[in-house]
Structure formats: C-alpha cells, structure tokens
Scaffold this motif. Sequence first.
Motif, short mmCIF file in Angstrom:
data_model
loop_
_atom_site.label_atom_id
_atom_site.label_comp_id
_atom_site.label_asym_id
_atom_site.label_seq_id
_atom_site.Cartn_x
_atom_site.Cartn_y
_atom_site.Cartn_z
N GLY A 1 -9.44 3.53 13.42
CA GLY A 1 -9.75 4.29 14.63
C GLY A 1 -11.20 4.70 14.70
N GLY A 2 -11.99 4.36 13.67
CA GLY A 2 -13.42 4.65 13.70
C GLY A 2 -13.78 6.02 13.15
N ASN A 3 -12.85 6.69 12.50
CA ASN A 3 -13.13 8.03 11.97
C ASN A 3 -13.97 7.96 10.71
OD1 ASN A 3 -11.52 9.75 13.81
ND2 ASN A 3 -9.82 8.53 13.01
N ARG A 4 -14.86 8.91 10.56
CA ARG A 4 -15.69 9.01 9.36
C ARG A 4 -14.87 9.57 8.20
NH1 ARG A 4 -20.10 12.62 12.30
NH2 ARG A 4 -18.12 13.51 12.99
N ASN A 5 -15.36 9.33 6.97
CA ASN A 5 -14.62 9.78 5.79
C ASN A 5 -14.31 11.27 5.83
OD1 ASN A 5 -14.51 7.23 4.71
ND2 ASN A 5 -16.25 7.51 3.34
N ARG A 6 -15.32 12.08 6.20
CA ARG A 6 -15.08 13.53 6.20
C ARG A 6 -14.08 13.94 7.28
NH1 ARG A 6 -20.57 13.51 7.91
NH2 ARG A 6 -20.90 14.15 10.08
N ASP A 7 -14.07 13.19 8.41
CA ASP A 7 -13.10 13.49 9.47
C ASP A 7 -11.69 13.11 9.02
OD1 ASP A 7 -15.08 14.40 11.19
OD2 ASP A 7 -15.52 12.38 11.90
N ILE A 8 -11.59 11.96 8.31
CA ILE A 8 -10.29 11.54 7.79
C ILE A 8 -9.77 12.58 6.80
CG2 ILE A 8 -9.08 9.80 6.42
CD1 ILE A 8 -11.07 7.73 7.51
N ALA A 9 -10.67 13.07 5.95
CA ALA A 9 -10.29 14.09 4.97
C ALA A 9 -9.74 15.33 5.66
CB ALA A 9 -11.49 14.44 4.10
N ASP A 10 -10.41 15.75 6.74
CA ASP A 10 -9.95 16.94 7.48
C ASP A 10 -8.59 16.70 8.13
OD1 ASP A 10 -12.24 18.28 6.80
OD2 ASP A 10 -13.30 17.85 8.68
N LYS A 11 -8.42 15.50 8.72
CA LYS A 11 -7.17 15.19 9.42
C LYS A 11 -5.99 15.12 8.45
CE LYS A 11 -9.27 12.52 13.21
NZ LYS A 11 -8.63 13.14 14.38
N LEU B 1 0.85 -1.19 0.00
CA LEU B 1 0.00 0.00 0.00
C LEU B 1 0.88 1.24 0.00
CD1 LEU B 1 -2.63 -0.91 2.76
CD2 LEU B 1 -2.81 -1.28 0.29
N THR B 2 0.36 2.32 -0.56
CA THR B 2 1.09 3.58 -0.48
C THR B 2 1.01 4.09 0.95
OG1 THR B 2 -0.82 4.96 -0.98
CG2 THR B 2 0.43 4.11 -2.86
N GLU B 3 1.89 5.02 1.26
CA GLU B 3 1.89 5.59 2.61
C GLU B 3 0.56 6.27 2.91
OE1 GLU B 3 4.28 9.08 5.02
OE2 GLU B 3 5.38 7.82 3.60
N ARG B 4 -0.03 6.94 1.91
CA ARG B 4 -1.32 7.62 2.12
C ARG B 4 -2.43 6.61 2.39
NH1 ARG B 4 -2.22 12.00 4.16
NH2 ARG B 4 -1.37 13.37 2.56
N GLU B 5 -2.40 5.47 1.69
CA GLU B 5 -3.41 4.45 1.93
C GLU B 5 -3.31 3.88 3.34
OE1 GLU B 5 -4.04 2.81 -2.66
OE2 GLU B 5 -2.54 1.88 -1.34
N VAL B 6 -2.07 3.72 3.82
CA VAL B 6 -1.87 3.26 5.20
C VAL B 6 -2.43 4.29 6.18
CG1 VAL B 6 -0.14 2.72 6.96
CG2 VAL B 6 0.11 1.82 4.64
N ASP B 7 -2.21 5.58 5.90
CA ASP B 7 -2.75 6.63 6.76
C ASP B 7 -4.27 6.56 6.82
OD1 ASP B 7 -0.23 7.63 7.29
OD2 ASP B 7 -0.32 9.16 5.71
N VAL B 8 -4.89 6.36 5.66
CA VAL B 8 -6.35 6.29 5.59
C VAL B 8 -6.86 5.06 6.34
CG1 VAL B 8 -8.31 5.92 4.04
CG2 VAL B 8 -6.55 7.60 3.44
N LEU B 9 -6.19 3.92 6.16
CA LEU B 9 -6.62 2.70 6.83
C LEU B 9 -6.48 2.85 8.34
CD1 LEU B 9 -7.64 -0.16 6.71
CD2 LEU B 9 -5.31 -0.95 6.34
N ARG B 10 -5.40 3.48 8.77
CA ARG B 10 -5.20 3.68 10.21
C ARG B 10 -6.32 4.55 10.79
NH1 ARG B 10 -0.45 5.49 10.02
NH2 ARG B 10 0.72 3.63 10.59
N GLN B 11 -6.68 5.60 10.08
CA GLN B 11 -7.76 6.48 10.54
C GLN B 11 -9.10 5.76 10.53
OE1 GLN B 11 -7.59 9.57 11.75
NE2 GLN B 11 -5.37 9.68 11.51
N THR B 12 -9.32 4.92 9.53
CA THR B 12 -10.56 4.15 9.46
C THR B 12 -10.63 3.16 10.61
OG1 THR B 12 -10.59 4.31 7.05
CG2 THR B 12 -11.95 2.59 8.04
#
Length: 225
Positions: free
Chosen positions: A160-170, A147-158
């Motif tokens: 953690g239970g974060n919603r898509n819009r919260d992940i986008a903000d973070k 996975l790319t580093e960004r995909e790992v970041d997104v998966l980690r945030q997911t």
Amino acid sequence: MTTLAQIRILTVDDHPLLLEGLAAVIKGQRDMVLVGQASSCRDAIQQFRKLRPDVTLMDVRMPDMSGIDAMIAIQVEFPEARIIMMTTFEGDGPVQHALQAGARSYILKNMPPREIAEVIRQVHAGKKRVSPEIAAKMAEHLGDEVLTEREVDVLRQTAGGNRNRDIADKLFIAEETVKAHMKHIREAGCKRSHTGRDHRRPSRDYSTVSSLKKHLRRTSSPSLA
C-alpha cells in the motif's frame, strides 16, 4: 479571489512521446503546472537544482544512468524531494530498490491519466503510492512461499506504499521489527526464485502470498499512509 496554489512538476523520460503525454495530463489539471522536462538523468539533476519542483516524475531506465541513481543524487542535496518512479515493467526488483532508496511512488507508464494525477496529488501531500498491478507482482514473485500472518500484514502494508514507521504504528510493533519481517520476506523470495523449493519451516499461524496476491488484484487502489 484566492489564487489556487499549483503543484510544480518536473518530468524525466528519454521518449518524447511520453513527455508529451505527461505534459497533456498535467496541463489538464487546474492544480498542477509543468515547470520543466528532461530527457537525461544529468539534465534532470541540473533542472531540479534550478527549478526545485514540488514533484518529479522520473523513468527508471534512462540512457545515461539509472533513474534510481539520479533520484538518490537529487535526494542527497534535497532530502525532501518527492520523486515518483515510472516504468513499463511490473518486475518487483526495481520496485523495492526504488522504494527503499527513497521513491515516494512507483507507477506504470500506462496508468490512466486520472490516476497519474491522483498519485501526484498524494505524493505532494506527503504520502506514498504503489499501483495495484505492481503490488500484486511483488507478491507474485514470492509464489506460494509460506509466510506468517504478521509477515503477510507487513507485506500488505508495504504494497500500500506505507513507510516502515507508519507500518509499525499501524501494527503496534517496533520499526526494527518491520525491517526484520521485510528482510525475511525478501530472503524467502530469493530462495524460492533460485531453487524453486520452499526452504522455510511452516508456522502454525501462516498464510501464502498467493492469497495476498489475489487480494491485491481485487483492490482498485492500495491504502495510503
């Protein structure tokens, strides 16, 4: 003296012992009250209409219909319904389905009472929560897919239970970009599970999900949105 506002809770499970156990957990919390119990999804939907609980704990696998389908039926009428899905199985398929369908949390039934109570409080406060064990299983399903580093970041945030819009903000990206990353992650997992081989071309900037899995298992509690 100010009266403590209690979180009104509905529990849904077809096993009497589990219902009794949840009742004991809830009754042991000063800020919670059990307003109803249901042993079928149809009964749960009817009771929700009548009781309008603040938080509902619902088993994923029920005898009359899927707990996820019951959750969707409730949220069609009550979009703000806060529902926690419960399971005895750590498999990641139902997890993603439940979270995408609108579940506020996905927990294991053997979670310690103290943690169950805390999840209820977090969900009542409008946050999401996925237990560390389930989050690690979500990562494990992908094995060592690159996975790319960004995909790992997104998966980690997911995880953690974060919603898509919260992940986008973070992560300072568009919500549609988050959705695209999650689509790629799911596709990678499906390709690997069907063939056992990696189909994606490695990127120069990458990480494996197995390393993320180890991180998740070291984390006692995922970050909350």
